[in-house]
Design a protein around this motif. Structure first.
Motif, short mmCIF file in Angstrom:
data_model
loop_
_atom_site.label_atom_id
_atom_site.label_comp_id
_atom_site.label_asym_id
_atom_site.label_seq_id
_atom_site.Cartn_x
_atom_site.Cartn_y
_atom_site.Cartn_z
N LEU A 258 -0.03 26.11 -6.46
CA LEU A 258 0.84 25.05 -6.99
C LEU A 258 2.04 24.82 -6.06
O LEU A 258 2.39 23.67 -5.76
N GLU A 259 2.63 25.91 -5.59
CA GLU A 259 3.79 25.77 -4.69
C GLU A 259 3.39 25.02 -3.42
O GLU A 259 4.13 24.17 -2.92
N ARG A 260 2.19 25.36 -2.90
CA ARG A 260 1.71 24.68 -1.68
C ARG A 260 1.48 23.19 -1.95
O ARG A 260 1.78 22.35 -1.12
N ARG A 261 0.94 22.91 -3.12
CA ARG A 261 0.67 21.49 -3.45
C ARG A 261 1.98 20.71 -3.57
O ARG A 261 2.10 19.59 -3.08
N ILE A 262 2.97 21.34 -4.21
CA ILE A 262 4.27 20.66 -4.36
C ILE A 262 4.89 20.40 -2.98
O ILE A 262 5.38 19.31 -2.69
N ALA B 208 2.09 6.90 -6.88
CA ALA B 208 1.04 7.83 -7.35
C ALA B 208 1.41 9.28 -6.98
O ALA B 208 1.26 10.19 -7.81
N LEU B 209 1.89 9.47 -5.77
CA LEU B 209 2.25 10.83 -5.34
C LEU B 209 3.43 11.37 -6.13
O LEU B 209 3.47 12.54 -6.51
N LEU B 210 4.40 10.48 -6.39
CA LEU B 210 5.60 10.90 -7.11
C LEU B 210 5.24 11.34 -8.54
O LEU B 210 5.72 12.38 -9.02
N SER B 211 4.35 10.59 -9.16
CA SER B 211 3.97 10.95 -10.53
C SER B 211 3.19 12.28 -10.53
O SER B 211 3.39 13.12 -11.40
N THR B 212 2.35 12.50 -9.50
CA THR B 212 1.64 13.78 -9.40
C THR B 212 2.63 14.92 -9.18
O THR B 212 2.51 16.00 -9.77
N LEU B 213 3.64 14.64 -8.36
CA LEU B 213 4.66 15.68 -8.10
C LEU B 213 5.39 16.05 -9.39
O LEU B 213 5.57 17.24 -9.69
N HIS B 214 5.77 15.04 -10.18
CA HIS B 214 6.46 15.32 -11.45
C HIS B 214 5.59 16.18 -12.36
O HIS B 214 6.06 17.13 -12.97
N LYS B 215 4.30 15.84 -12.40
CA LYS B 215 3.37 16.60 -13.26
C LYS B 215 3.29 18.05 -12.78
O LYS B 215 3.33 18.99 -13.59
N SER C 212 4.38 14.48 2.12
CA SER C 212 3.74 13.15 2.10
C SER C 212 4.73 12.07 1.67
O SER C 212 4.79 10.98 2.27
N LEU C 213 5.52 12.38 0.64
CA LEU C 213 6.51 11.40 0.16
C LEU C 213 7.53 11.09 1.24
O LEU C 213 7.88 9.93 1.48
N GLU D 234 0.84 -1.21 0.00
CA GLU D 234 0.00 0.00 0.00
C GLU D 234 0.88 1.26 0.00
O GLU D 234 0.60 2.23 -0.70
N LEU D 235 1.96 1.19 0.78
CA LEU D 235 2.86 2.35 0.85
C LEU D 235 3.54 2.60 -0.50
O LEU D 235 3.61 3.74 -0.97
N SER D 236 4.01 1.52 -1.15
CA SER D 236 4.69 1.66 -2.44
C SER D 236 3.76 2.23 -3.48
O SER D 236 4.12 3.11 -4.27
N GLU D 237 2.52 1.72 -3.47
CA GLU D 237 1.51 2.19 -4.43
C GLU D 237 1.26 3.69 -4.25
O GLU D 237 1.26 4.46 -5.22
N ALA D 238 1.06 4.10 -3.01
CA ALA D 238 0.78 5.51 -2.72
C ALA D 238 1.99 6.37 -3.10
O ALA D 238 1.84 7.46 -3.65
#
Ligand code: COA
Length: 239
Positions: free
Chosen positions: A216-220, A192-199, A226-227, A185-189
């Motif tokens: 956007l800065e706050r989201r990054i 997903a978070l890493l790919s969102t961060l890259h985007k 989280s990561l 579950e941790l790896s999956e999350a």
């Protein structure tokens, strides 16, 4: 006699007790100061009965209070483990701990209790573990807090002719302080978070208005937090 090791922490081994542990056990259970929360020291007969109850629990339940052995010396210096207890009428799995006074204030109880918590969640697949603590026992309540436990209730225990107010602490598997999530579950999350961060990082900030850029800065920043927390949980970075 062969002994059954149950779990290990950095400095400690927790193993099943045997009849040969009676002297080490007596040092703990027959010490007035150690037993303050239990209204005084135990007699020889009560100590023997206590040990027999644990041996019975190992057979009947598969767990009980175990001997806490210091790896460095191989000596038993306390007990810590799991047992079924009554918390205001509810049958709950409790983590209990009692150490020889010579070994207090070295973090051993907290270390052993954390090991038992993980064992309950991982090996026994428990959803929740409790500690039921007399309201005068600050040291024990601090250990419950260290394990990430929360106060769930209060009730009065009647023991040795005394009314003793007790506090019910517990921690659930999936809450902060519990084991949390499985490695997959941790790896999956994390993925997903890493790919969102890259985007997010690829977005053209020049095209954004001031408030969108701040968002956007706050989201990054939030994604990075989280990561990092997931990596901590995965043991990739030290806790
Ligand atoms: C409760 C007991 C196991 C604690 O053992 P310990 O080895 O001293 O505990 P630790 O060293 O792991 O302490 C962990 C934390 O508990 C707290 N703590 C320990 N002793 C404390 C005390 N006397 N007063 C207040 N807080 C205390 C501290 O927050 C400590 O962390 P810190 O040293 O970084 O401040 C020990 O006092 C004991 O055996 N008591 C008698 C049996 C008992 O009451 N068991 C619990 C029944 S519910």
């Amino acid at each position: 006699m062969s002994v059954k090791n149950v779990l290990e922490t950095e400095r400690l081994t927790l193993r099943e007790m045997t009849i040969e542990d009676l002297p080490a056990l007596s040092d703990i259970l027959q010490d007035e100061q150690t037993m303050y929360a239990y209204e005084g020291a135990m007699s020889d007969a009560e100590t023997q009965e206590w040990l027999e109850r644990q041996l019975w629990r190992y057979k009947e339940d598969g767990f009980g209070l175990w001997a806490v052995v210091l790896k460095e010396t191989g000596k038993m210096m306390g007990q810590c483990g799991l047992s079924w207890q009554n918390a205001d009428g509810k049958r709950v799995l409790e983590i209990g701990y009692l150490l020889n006074r010579a070994y207090w204030h070295k973090g051993y109880a907290a270390e052993a209790a954390e090991g038992c918590k993980l064992y309950a969640f991982e090996a026994l697949n428990a959803d929740e573990v409790y500690s039921i603590i007399r309201d005068t026992n600050t040291a024990s309540m601090n250990i419950a807090i260290r394990m990430g436990m929360t106060i769930r209730g209060r009730f009065v225990k009647h023991y040795r002719g005394v009314d003793m107010p007790h506090v019910i602490f517990s921690v659930r598997k999936n809450e902060r302080g519990g084991v949390g999530f499985s490695q997959s579950e941790l790896s999956e999350a994390h993925r997903a978070l890493l790919s969102t961060l890259h985007k997010c990082e690829k977005m053209d900030v020049e095209k954004l208005g001031k408030s969108q850029r701040t968002l956007l800065e706050r989201r990054i920043a939030a994604l990075k937090v989280s990561l990092a927390l997931i990596e901590k949980e995965q043991g990739r970075i030290p806790k």
